[in-house]
Design a protein around this motif. Sequence first.
Motif, mmCIF file in Angstrom:
data_model
loop_
_atom_site.group_PDB
_atom_site.id
_atom_site.type_symbol
_atom_site.label_atom_id
_atom_site.label_comp_id
_atom_site.label_asym_id
_atom_site.label_seq_id
_atom_site.Cartn_x
_atom_site.Cartn_y
_atom_site.Cartn_z
ATOM 1 N N SER A 1 51.643 44.026 31.097
ATOM 2 C CA SER A 1 51.125 44.377 32.427
ATOM 3 C C SER A 1 49.723 43.846 32.723
ATOM 4 O O SER A 1 49.175 44.166 33.783
ATOM 5 C CB SER A 1 51.110 45.897 32.590
ATOM 6 O OG SER A 1 50.311 46.497 31.583
ATOM 7 N N ASN A 2 49.169 43.045 31.835
ATOM 8 C CA ASN A 2 47.821 42.529 32.051
ATOM 9 C C ASN A 2 47.853 41.160 32.710
ATOM 10 O O ASN A 2 48.551 40.252 32.248
ATOM 11 C CB ASN A 2 47.063 42.442 30.718
ATOM 12 C CG ASN A 2 46.807 43.806 30.116
ATOM 13 O OD1 ASN A 2 46.106 44.639 30.695
ATOM 14 N ND2 ASN A 2 47.399 44.067 28.969
ATOM 15 N N LEU A 3 47.062 41.028 33.770
ATOM 16 C CA LEU A 3 47.021 39.786 34.523
ATOM 17 C C LEU A 3 46.158 38.768 33.784
ATOM 18 O O LEU A 3 45.022 39.065 33.385
ATOM 19 C CB LEU A 3 46.412 40.062 35.899
ATOM 20 C CG LEU A 3 46.958 39.347 37.114
ATOM 21 C CD1 LEU A 3 48.453 39.561 37.264
ATOM 22 C CD2 LEU A 3 46.233 39.805 38.375
ATOM 23 N N ALA A 4 46.694 37.561 33.605
ATOM 24 C CA ALA A 4 45.908 36.503 32.979
ATOM 25 C C ALA A 4 44.810 36.038 33.945
ATOM 26 O O ALA A 4 44.887 36.260 35.152
ATOM 27 C CB ALA A 4 46.812 35.338 32.592
ATOM 28 N N SER A 5 43.820 35.383 33.380
ATOM 29 C CA SER A 5 42.680 34.920 34.165
ATOM 30 C C SER A 5 43.123 33.987 35.299
ATOM 31 O O SER A 5 43.926 33.065 35.086
ATOM 32 C CB SER A 5 41.703 34.183 33.252
ATOM 33 O OG SER A 5 40.625 33.651 33.982
#
Lengths: 107, 117
Positions: free
Chosen positions: A51-55
């Motif tokens: 669920s973590n958005l990449a840069s």
Amino acid sequence: QIVLTQSPAIMSASPGEKVTMTCSASSSVSYIYWYQQKPGSSPRLLIYDTSNLASGVPVRFSGSGSGTSYSLTISRMEAEDAATYYCQQWSSYPPITFGGGTKLEIK
Amino acid sequence: QVQLQQSGPELVKPGASVKISCKASGYAFSTSWMNWVKQRPGQGLEWIGRIYPGDGDIHYNGKFKGKATLTADNSSSTAYMQVSSLTSVDSAVYFCARNYDNIMDYWGQGTSVTVSS
């Protein structure tokens, strides 16, 4: 090895429409990773650790899920989002495995 | 900035071998695993294996053991993959991809390999 099954294989959406695609694992995995690939280009990391958005990835992209069921959502479809999306796992490693991909087209 | 520059397209004959390179820059090459991924025309992604340049540790996908050989040269910050006994099913684009904290965060541009007589 863990098999990842993505559905649908192909889908289309209108600009502004919400898009959801799924990734089902043959056994429980801890995390799923999502990549976007446009024709003639390398895959690009979108989501890590489920669920973590990449840069640099727009906030309209989000990921969720647990166990054997995961999803990638685009809150409002844009033309530039037309691409093929792959999920990937390495909870059961080796090998790292990818899903077969969902091709997203713009209506 | 991190960059992975792969070698150019290859046209090779059946039964031959090919060696592809992936030159890294913008980070400490020896401290990150390097993955190799295969993509056949119109198909999905397939993980071949990865190498840790710092100590030469290598993990292969069992499917590619004996087919692909991974190496790395720390002096030139370059990873290599040799694919041997080439057949038509080895015709594909091959990508290198850096591993950072369980993430394949940077990818090379891909190297096209065509096997044809």
